[in-house]
Design an enzyme around this catalytic site. Structure first.
Site, mmCIF file in Angstrom:
data_model
loop_
_atom_site.group_PDB
_atom_site.id
_atom_site.type_symbol
_atom_site.label_atom_id
_atom_site.label_comp_id
_atom_site.label_asym_id
_atom_site.label_seq_id
_atom_site.Cartn_x
_atom_site.Cartn_y
_atom_site.Cartn_z
ATOM 1 N N ASP A 79 0.805 -1.222 0.000
ATOM 2 C CA ASP A 79 0.000 0.000 0.000
ATOM 3 C C ASP A 79 0.835 1.268 0.000
ATOM 4 O OD1 ASP A 79 -2.680 -0.562 -0.065
ATOM 5 O OD2 ASP A 79 -2.812 -1.003 2.065
HETATM 6 C C1 BGC Z 1 -2.674 -3.638 4.686
HETATM 7 C C2 BGC Z 1 -2.468 -4.587 3.530
HETATM 8 C C3 BGC Z 1 -1.203 -4.270 2.804
HETATM 9 C C4 BGC Z 1 -0.019 -4.222 3.738
HETATM 10 C C5 BGC Z 1 1.250 -3.809 3.060
HETATM 11 C C6 BGC Z 1 -1.433 -3.626 5.535
HETATM 12 O O1 BGC Z 1 -1.570 -2.662 6.507
HETATM 13 O O2 BGC Z 1 -3.788 -4.053 5.426
HETATM 14 O O3 BGC Z 1 -3.573 -4.523 2.675
HETATM 15 O O4 BGC Z 1 -1.007 -5.276 1.842
HETATM 16 O O5 BGC Z 1 -0.293 -3.317 4.783
HETATM 17 O O6 BGC Z 1 1.296 -2.487 2.698
#
Ligand code: BGC
Length: 811
Positions: free
Chosen positions: A483
């Protein structure tokens, strides 16, 4: 320091000091009513949705941390204490907290008085029961008061923490027969109320916080408790609470048992009132009647225990390694269910008002629970698919109560659609139930219920194919799994969303990780079509995957590992050409999982690069070298100080992909070494550094670039849970559901002499015994099913009886 230990037989974690390095929490409830509870009884509960139907107020990031909850106060002469130590923090003579499956039992003792309380949510009901026993272990008679206390949240947790100009005037309660009813907004648009009651008749009550606690006092010294007397206050606005006082006279060695009921009730519109202004308490009375006696409470506890034993009985393993055993058999599966229930909504770190259900998150959560809750998995898959839009993108998040996509965030996270094929395939392999493919769920923007799940799956693949960049690799959109890798955002204004500030239209930024994920999704879809008897459709999809593999090899390979991405200007990310962020873990994991480079040595090289450059004793860091400064074109990833979160933290989630990838290449030593390096149970040995709960995975451990390496954060609600279970059960132990039956193909350390697994699969129970007398990593020499030799490694569902004995010899 030691704060506790595992009780493997009882499936409990036993905390023996209340001052744990961080609050160590547990979950109550597994259907509609949920709570989080810490080892000092902090936390809150809610009905279905932690934001929209919150019963108890909880102040995140409070001082001290975790200082609101379900408190019992004991007033014994001049001494006031809590069995869970907080909030008074009066030193206890004895303390113990047992976090178990769906319950938490806390025991405190002071001056010869012991108070035991077990908190749990009975199956099929929307309330917490607090089963309390007070024992006088001293040789003299004692008179004491016990106060039960909760603070009501005015339902919408977001509004509750912000809108005081209104909320200080809206709070309302009713008190009847010693029970407190929280009825704020019941007179207007709500038809639900909450209650706090005791099966014993209270000597007094309070419902106004100012009266019970005081305005200038804290929960560590509530006025009414210090005075030894509730004031029978009625809240009008301000902060409504529920406080009940019970007075006990206890002979030497005598004990008393009672229980509190803290719950949620709804009335139909036409049945809201018994007379003007008086709420209809019938739903509460029915529950209170059923739980009038301790015996009923005890029966409900036993029922809950049986429920969990049955669930976990779907998969149980006998393995030599104690960490693996307890994670697989109890805690990892338990955590998987918590993520199924709550996605990323409510934990010690997720405030219940933020993220709700995540599209990619919840799809991945399915992978770890489909064996024990197939029906719920199916329902969730349909809910998820219904938040996909007709152009193939998906709402990134949705609210559990309304099931409506969150339009602040919207879609355009270009990995999102691809997780659905993985999750649906997992459901199909587990259950064999192809009817799900015909289920009609429609699209979020065109909800005429025309599209089937199979349509959604096809659309998901096509979405990637229609959104390719200049190198034939998938466009990344707002972000992919990571993200925080925001290649289209360029945010320079504080407070902006890193993901949504930029315009993704016309962007050329591409993700190699999505490319690998796409290949894996194609493989799953091909398997699915074969299962449906559509061999040509299967072959066609495999060809599409081959095209993508070609693009990865051509444009996504950096010589020693897979690139991570191309940025909006076409520059490489995750390449030896970069100064920082030369190698990322996600694309190594997903390209191998997507079958890229398995036969030409690239996969091996990539995984060796992970070992050389990213592996640490605490797990694999996300990328290296860490970004030292903020890079506008990379987004949130570089906003974190080096070593934290996506900027070279150890993200447990993607460690599991590398574990799986190592098993695919037959390296059982490394797969298990990686497994243990991030396994919470092993962290007891370094708990003052690690700090988080040693019984569940945390999202992140600070990496070697951080000033606090080895420190974990964000425990419980992480996709690590499901993937760690998949990695260990399906790839290391190698007991893997496939479309054609149960496959047994372990990849283990050579030193293991063998192991056993009991696995319920498509209505049969498989008792699997694997022996590794030749000390290999991988390679099934022979399998016998109910004494009959099997060719290959997949046991067809029709082979064997109801209880299937499977003997596997490696060598
Ligand atoms: C989110 C995921 C994401 C991960 C890596 C998490 O906080 O819930 O959807 O893939 O972070 O960024």
């Amino acid at each position: 320091m030691q704060y506790g230990h595992f009780d493997d037989v009882n499936r409990e974690y036993v905390i023996t000091r209340p001052d744990t390095p961080l609050p160590w929490i547990n979950y109550l409830g597994c259907e509609d009513f949920f709570g989080i509870i810490s080892n000092t009884a902090g936390g809150y509960c809610f009905y279905r949705d932690a934001r929209l139907r919150r019963l108890l107020r909880y102040r995140y990031n409070n001082v001290p941390l975790d200082s609101n909850g379900r408190y019992l106060y004991i007033k014994d002469g001049a001494t006031v204490w809590n069995p869970g130590w907080k909030p008074t923090r009066t030193p206890l003579d004895k303390y113990e907290c047992r976090h178990g499956l769906g319950y938490t039992a806390i025991r405190g003792e002071k001056n010869g008085i012991e108070v035991r309380v077990t908190y749990f949510v009975p199956l099929g009901d929307s309330l917490e029961l607090w089963d309390v026993t007070v024992c006088n272990h001293s040789p003299r008679a004692r008179s004491l008061s016990l106060f039960g206390f909760v603070e009501w949240c005015l339902w919408d947790a977001q509004d509750d923490m912000t809108n005081f100009q209104r909320n200080f005037s809206t709070g309302q309660v009713e008190v009847e027969d010693g029970a407190v009813f929280h009825v704020t907004e019941y007179r207007e648009r709500r038809n639900h109320f909450a209650y706090f009651a005791c099966n014993a008749k209270p000597a007094g009550f309070d419902t106004a916080r100012d009266a019970f606690v005081g305005v200038h006092e804290g929960l560590d010294c509530p006025r009414a408790v210090l005075a030894g007397r509730c004031t029978n206050s009625l809240a009008h606005g301000w902060a409504p609470v529920g406080a009940l006082q019970l007075d006990f006279n206890l002979k030497p060695h005598a004990s008393r048992r009672c229980h509190f009921l803290l719950g949620y009730a709804e009335n139909r519109e036409e049945q809201k009132y018994v007379r003007p202004g008086v709420a209809n308490k019938a739903p509460f009375r029915a529950v209170a009647k059923r739980f009038a006696k301790s015996a009923a409470v005890e029966a409900a506890r036993r029922q809950l225990q049986a429920h969990w034993e049955k669930l976990l009985g779907t998969f149980q393993a006998e393995v030599e390694d104690p960490h693996l055993a307890r994670m697989l058999n109890t805690w990892n599966q338990y955590q998987c269910v918590a993520t199924l229930n709550l996605s990323r909504s409510a934990s010690g770190y997720e405030t219940g008002i933020g993220r709700g259900m995540g599209y990619r998150d919840s799809n991945q959560d399915i992978l770890g629970v489909v064996h024990l809750a197939p029906q719920r998995a199916r329902e969730r898959l349909c809910d998820l698919a219904a938040t996909q839009l007709s152009d193939g993108t998906c709402f990134h998040q949705y609210q559990p109560l309304t099931k409506k996509g969150n339009s602040d965030i919207g879609g355009g996270f270009n990995d999102d659609p691809l997780w659905l094929p993985l999750a649906v395939a997992a459901y199909l392999k587990e259950t064999g139930d192809a009817s799900i493919l015909k289920a009609k769920v429609g699209y979020a923007d065109k909800n005429q219920k025309k599209a089937t799940i199979l349509d959604h799956l096809e659309l998901s693949l096509r979405y990637t194919e229609h959104n390719l960049g200049p190198h034939g690799l998938p466009l990344i959109g707002h972000a992919d799994w990571n993200d925080c890798l925001n290649l289209n955002c360029f945010s320079s204004t504080p407070g902006e969303s890193f993901q949504c500030a930029g315009d993704i239209r016309g962007s050329r930024a591409e993700s190699v990780m999505i490319a690998g994920l796409y290949c894996a999704a194609c493989t799953e879809m091909a398997g699915l079509y074969e299962f449906l008897g559509q061999a040509e459709a299967a072959r066609a999809i495999l060809r599409r995957a081959e095209t993508m593999r070609g693009a990865i090899v051509k444009h996504g390979w950096d010589g020693g590992w897979f690139l991570r991405a191309y940025d909006a200007r076409g520059r490489k990310i995750g390449s030896r050409e970069c100064e920082e962020g030369q190698i990322f873990v996600e694309s190594q994991g997903w390209c191998v999982l997507g079958g890229v480079g398995l036969n030409d040595g690239r996969a091996r090289l990539a995984l060796d690069s992970v070992k050389a450059r990213l592996a640490t004793p605490n797990g694999i860091v996300l990328q290296q070298p860490a970004y030292a400064t903020y890079h506008l074109h990379l987004g949130e990833i570089s906003s974190y100080p080096p070593g934290y979160k996506e900027n070279a933290g150890i993200f447990s989630h993607n460690n599991t992909w590398i574990q799986i990838a190592e098993t695919m290449l037959g390296n059982g030593e490394r797969a298990f070494e990686y497994y243990l390096s991030m396994c919470p149970s092993t962290k007891e040995a370094q708990i003052d550094t690690y700090r988080a709960e040693p019984y569940v995975y945390a999202q992140m451990t600070a990496g070697r670039d951080a000033p606090t390496p080895g420190e974990a954060k964000n425990s419980w609600l992480t996709g690590t849970a499901s993937w760690a279970f998949v990695a260990a059960s399906q790839h290391i132990l190698g007991v893997k559901p496939t479309f054609k039956g149960l496959c047994i193909d372990p990849c283990i350390p050579r030193a293991w002499r063998g192991f056993k697994v009991r696995r319920v699969f498509r209505g049969k129970t498989y008792h699997i015994e694997v022996s590794n007398l030749r000390g290999v990593n991988r390679g099934v020499k022979k399998i016998a099913v109910d004494g009959e030799p099997l060719s290959g490694t997949v046991i067809p569902p029709e082979a064997g009886g109801k209880e299937v004995r499977v003997r596997v010899e490696l060598g």
